[in-house]
Scaffold this active site. Structure first.
Site, PDB file in Angstrom:
ATOM      1  N   HIS A  60      78.461 -27.111  23.389  1.00  0.00           N
ATOM      2  CA  HIS A  60      78.174 -25.702  23.434  1.00  0.00           C
ATOM      3  C   HIS A  60      79.392 -25.140  23.948  1.00  0.00           C
ATOM      4  O   HIS A  60      79.901 -24.640  24.911  1.00  0.00           O
ATOM      5  CB  HIS A  60      76.989 -25.393  24.614  1.00  0.00           C
ATOM      6  CG  HIS A  60      76.538 -24.161  24.637  1.00  0.00           C
ATOM      7  ND1 HIS A  60      75.466 -23.927  25.354  1.00  0.00           N
ATOM      8  CD2 HIS A  60      76.909 -23.136  24.381  1.00  0.00           C
ATOM      9  CE1 HIS A  60      75.214 -22.579  25.318  1.00  0.00           C
ATOM     10  NE2 HIS A  60      76.104 -21.877  24.666  1.00  0.00           N
ATOM     11  N   HIS A  62      82.235 -21.552  22.667  1.00  0.00           N
ATOM     12  CA  HIS A  62      82.384 -20.425  21.826  1.00  0.00           C
ATOM     13  C   HIS A  62      83.777 -20.185  21.593  1.00  0.00           C
ATOM     14  O   HIS A  62      84.356 -19.856  22.722  1.00  0.00           O
ATOM     15  CB  HIS A  62      81.673 -19.075  22.221  1.00  0.00           C
ATOM     16  CG  HIS A  62      80.197 -19.302  22.599  1.00  0.00           C
ATOM     17  ND1 HIS A  62      79.355 -18.847  21.775  1.00  0.00           N
ATOM     18  CD2 HIS A  62      79.472 -19.842  23.571  1.00  0.00           C
ATOM     19  CE1 HIS A  62      78.127 -19.415  22.200  1.00  0.00           C
ATOM     20  NE2 HIS A  62      78.085 -19.838  23.374  1.00  0.00           N
ATOM     21  N   PHE A  63      84.393 -20.540  20.487  1.00  0.00           N
ATOM     22  CA  PHE A  63      85.700 -20.479  20.382  1.00  0.00           C
ATOM     23  C   PHE A  63      86.417 -19.102  19.807  1.00  0.00           C
ATOM     24  O   PHE A  63      87.561 -19.002  19.578  1.00  0.00           O
ATOM     25  CB  PHE A  63      86.400 -21.633  19.577  1.00  0.00           C
ATOM     26  CG  PHE A  63      86.177 -22.911  20.082  1.00  0.00           C
ATOM     27  CD1 PHE A  63      86.817 -22.838  21.596  1.00  0.00           C
ATOM     28  CD2 PHE A  63      86.024 -24.203  19.579  1.00  0.00           C
ATOM     29  CE1 PHE A  63      86.675 -24.073  22.463  1.00  0.00           C
ATOM     30  CE2 PHE A  63      85.800 -25.363  20.282  1.00  0.00           C
ATOM     31  CZ  PHE A  63      86.349 -25.269  21.737  1.00  0.00           C
ATOM     32  N   ARG A  64      85.343 -18.211  19.514  1.00  0.00           N
ATOM     33  CA  ARG A  64      85.770 -16.870  18.867  1.00  0.00           C
ATOM     34  C   ARG A  64      86.430 -17.027  17.661  1.00  0.00           C
ATOM     35  O   ARG A  64      86.999 -15.793  17.348  1.00  0.00           O
ATOM     36  CB  ARG A  64      86.406 -16.107  19.972  1.00  0.00           C
ATOM     37  CG  ARG A  64      85.981 -16.374  21.421  1.00  0.00           C
ATOM     38  CD  ARG A  64      84.454 -15.839  21.643  1.00  0.00           C
ATOM     39  NE  ARG A  64      84.017 -15.434  22.833  1.00  0.00           N
ATOM     40  CZ  ARG A  64      82.749 -15.429  23.167  1.00  0.00           C
ATOM     41  NH1 ARG A  64      81.869 -15.764  22.315  1.00  0.00           N
ATOM     42  NH2 ARG A  64      82.384 -15.179  24.490  1.00  0.00           N
ATOM     43  N   ASN A  94      78.199 -17.557  16.508  1.00  0.00           N
ATOM     44  CA  ASN A  94      78.361 -16.291  16.908  1.00  0.00           C
ATOM     45  C   ASN A  94      79.687 -15.934  16.545  1.00  0.00           C
ATOM     46  O   ASN A  94      80.508 -15.258  17.371  1.00  0.00           O
ATOM     47  CB  ASN A  94      77.793 -15.792  18.010  1.00  0.00           C
ATOM     48  CG  ASN A  94      78.489 -16.548  19.428  1.00  0.00           C
ATOM     49  OD1 ASN A  94      79.063 -17.443  19.160  1.00  0.00           O
ATOM     50  ND2 ASN A  94      78.547 -15.757  20.288  1.00  0.00           N
ATOM     51  N   GLU A 152      73.303  -2.600  23.978  1.00  0.00           N
ATOM     52  CA  GLU A 152      74.581  -1.376  24.163  1.00  0.00           C
ATOM     53  C   GLU A 152      75.845  -2.008  24.043  1.00  0.00           C
ATOM     54  O   GLU A 152      76.807  -1.255  24.085  1.00  0.00           O
ATOM     55  CB  GLU A 152      74.517  -1.075  25.698  1.00  0.00           C
ATOM     56  CG  GLU A 152      73.111  -0.466  26.201  1.00  0.00           C
ATOM     57  CD  GLU A 152      73.229   0.059  27.640  1.00  0.00           C
ATOM     58  OE1 GLU A 152      74.681   0.732  28.115  1.00  0.00           O
ATOM     59  OE2 GLU A 152      72.502   0.288  28.363  1.00  0.00           O
ATOM     60  N   HIS A 245      70.623 -23.183  29.030  1.00  0.00           N
ATOM     61  CA  HIS A 245      70.577 -22.311  30.219  1.00  0.00           C
ATOM     62  C   HIS A 245      69.328 -22.582  31.102  1.00  0.00           C
ATOM     63  O   HIS A 245      68.922 -21.676  31.787  1.00  0.00           O
ATOM     64  CB  HIS A 245      70.592 -20.937  29.711  1.00  0.00           C
ATOM     65  CG  HIS A 245      71.883 -20.629  28.620  1.00  0.00           C
ATOM     66  ND1 HIS A 245      73.132 -20.690  29.002  1.00  0.00           N
ATOM     67  CD2 HIS A 245      71.596 -20.167  27.530  1.00  0.00           C
ATOM     68  CE1 HIS A 245      74.082 -20.382  28.163  1.00  0.00           C
ATOM     69  NE2 HIS A 245      73.125 -19.997  27.280  1.00  0.00           N
ATOM     70  N   ASP A 318      79.235 -23.961  27.641  1.00  0.00           N
ATOM     71  CA  ASP A 318      79.270 -22.597  27.426  1.00  0.00           C
ATOM     72  C   ASP A 318      80.335 -21.685  27.479  1.00  0.00           C
ATOM     73  O   ASP A 318      80.513 -20.532  27.858  1.00  0.00           O
ATOM     74  CB  ASP A 318      78.088 -21.991  28.226  1.00  0.00           C
ATOM     75  CG  ASP A 318      77.778 -20.660  27.688  1.00  0.00           C
ATOM     76  OD1 ASP A 318      77.754 -20.327  26.364  1.00  0.00           O
ATOM     77  OD2 ASP A 318      77.142 -19.948  28.145  1.00  0.00           O
ATOM     78  N   HIS A 322      86.550 -13.837  27.111  1.00  0.00           N
ATOM     79  CA  HIS A 322      86.974 -12.274  26.585  1.00  0.00           C
ATOM     80  C   HIS A 322      88.147 -11.997  27.407  1.00  0.00           C
ATOM     81  O   HIS A 322      88.675 -12.845  28.329  1.00  0.00           O
ATOM     82  CB  HIS A 322      85.797 -11.467  27.089  1.00  0.00           C
ATOM     83  CG  HIS A 322      84.244 -11.960  26.689  1.00  0.00           C
ATOM     84  ND1 HIS A 322      84.038 -11.363  25.288  1.00  0.00           N
ATOM     85  CD2 HIS A 322      83.339 -12.447  27.045  1.00  0.00           C
ATOM     86  CE1 HIS A 322      82.878 -11.896  25.146  1.00  0.00           C
ATOM     87  NE2 HIS A 322      82.197 -12.597  26.042  1.00  0.00           N
TER      88      HIS A 322
END
Length: 456
Positions: A60, A62-64, A94, A152, A245, A318, A322
């Site tokens: 799991h 997220h390496f962007r 994603n 948002e 999760h 996970d 950012h």
């Protein structure tokens, strides 16, 4: 003649701990010999009493990359993985573009092949049920869905990687079942969470504390309702369901009952929930740099019980970085700032500290981070173990190391960690992949592209 023999009084193979010599040839463990037994090898590594464990398997991440490489990329993310003792990674879809088609998946795997310093696979998106068989044939390790998307903000939970229509979700279950691969689902009921978000904003505003509470309104009803839906679809179809999760009393109860009934259901917990967002003081102090989801005290007790008793099968990092600049606006409006934080270099240190403190056993940590993740993706006997026949992926630990986590000195591209300041006991000293040392004391020793695919 062996290529390498590694000696230690403490070798944990994934099944047992023993004093042993690990005999390695052509990147594989070819034998475990008693200390003192003669082994002829081109190279010898005597580690004394240092603990040696299998390389971690992280399902799991997220390496962007592609699309968001200012946050992280496949090279920087896998370098950080090596520093955390992770030798096999599976990243999430994603990205931009998301891996929703076979061509995109093949391109992503090619990119991993060029950049990754550890072995790898990819969890493809299941938002297009008709394409799931083709994605499986193209090399998907598993499939991933979100049940909600951000309102948002446009990232990290994009409408392009979420399924909120239950009929489409059910069809995804059917198609994934036909592949025999697992389906990973991020369980949040989209409509209920939007309702709770509106209520939180009306009552508390938009600061980090309000955002944290919004996930738990109605006693975690948005999470629990989603888990109930997933388990009913799994019961109907028989898909290999992996619930992500797990961190609520009721969600854990439902998963525990499904597993007790013998159904093909597994559960995952995450280090940020175990060590960071279950601390309200830390949420107040660090706000957007830890959020994520708050884990209230009763849920925290249930989560840790599930981790100890086997209801939780896997710990996935996970890892979700950012930049500082993206996080800072969250102090004023966390609902508009991106959620998620880097973790892949830190979580073994946190878990070793839990072992030192008596919260977990070393055996259980290795099950959760090595043996069970390998089993989840069909790599039992090859990854997550040091028994003969496995890839020679192993980590040498320094259990006497005591220091606070400091993301500014990490290999994270973003330069911070949600666990900054937490004092840990134990760290990764050296990491080996297929018998080659790839990391030692802060330095990655191999080039981009050293990693190999583990699927196909």
């Amino acid at each position: 003649m062996a290529d390498l023999v590694v000696r230690s009084t403490r070798v944990h193979t994934g099944l047992r701990e023993l004093p042993a010599q690990i005999v390695i040839k052509d990147g594989l463990v070819t034998g475990l010999r008693e200390l003192g037994e003669t082994v002829v090898a081109a190279r010898e590594l005597d580690l004394g009493d240092q603990l040696v464990i299998p390389g971690l398997v992280d399902t799991h991440c997220h390496f962007r990359d592609p699309g968001f490489t200012h946050k992280e990329d496949l090279a920087s993310g896998t370098r950080a993985a090596a520093s955390g003792g992770v030798t096999t990674v599976f990243d999430m879809p994603n990205t931009e573009p998301p891996t929703t088609t076979p061509d995109r998946l093949r391109a992503h795997l090619d990119d991993l092949d060029r950049k990754s310093v550890v072995d790898y696979g990819h969890n493809a998106s299941a938002v297009e049920p008709d394409l799931i068989p083709e994605l499986a044939a193209a090399g998907a390790a598993a499939f991933k869905l979100w049940m909600s998307y951000d309102v948002e903000r446009t990232y990290p939970h994009s409408p392009s990687t979420a399924v909120t229509d239950r009929a489409v979700l059910y069809r995804a279950f059917e198609e994934v079942a036909g592949t025999g691969l697992p389906l990973y689902v991020h369980p949040t009921d989209h409509e209920l969470y939007n309702l709770n978000s509106s209520r939180a904003k009306e009552q508390w505003g938009v600061d980090p504390a309000s955002y944290a509470r919004s996930f738990r309104l109605g006693d975690s009803v948005a999470f629990n309702a989603a888990v109930a839906t997933l388990l009913e679809f799994q019961r109907s179809v028989g898909t290999r369901l992996h619930v992500l999760h797990l961190s609520s009393v009721e969600g854990i109860r439902m998963v525990r009952e499904a597993k007790a009934a013998g159904r093909s259901v597994t559960g995952e917990a995450n280090p940020f929930a175990m060590f960071v967002t279950n601390d309200w003081d830390r949420i107040e102090q660090r706000g957007p740099f830890v959020l994520g989801q708050w884990v209230p005290p009763a849920d925290d007790v249930a989560m840790w019980s599930a981790i100890v008793d086997g209801t939780v099968d896997v710990i996935g990092s996970d890892h979700a970085p950012h930049t500082t600049e993206e996080k800072l606006p969250g102090w004023k409006d966390m609902f508009a700032a991106p959620s998620g934080s880097p973790m892949i270099a830190d979580y073994l240190r946190l878990l070793l500290t839990a072992v030192h403190d008596g919260r977990l056993t070393l055996d259980r940590v290795i099950e959760l981070c090595c043996v069970n993740p390998a089993q989840l993706v069909g790599l039992t006997g090859r990854k997550g173990t040091l028994e003969p026949g496995a890839d020679a992926d192993f980590v040498v630990l320094d259990l006497d190391h005591v220091a606070p986590i400091d993301g500014s000195t990490s290999l994270y591209k973003c330069g911070w960690s949600p666990a900054d300041g937490i004092v840990t006991r134990g760290r990764v000293h050296r990491t080996f992949l297929r018998g080659t040392e790839i990391y030692r004391d802060g330095e990655v020793l191999v080039d981009e592209g050293f990693g190999r695919p583990v699927i196909g």
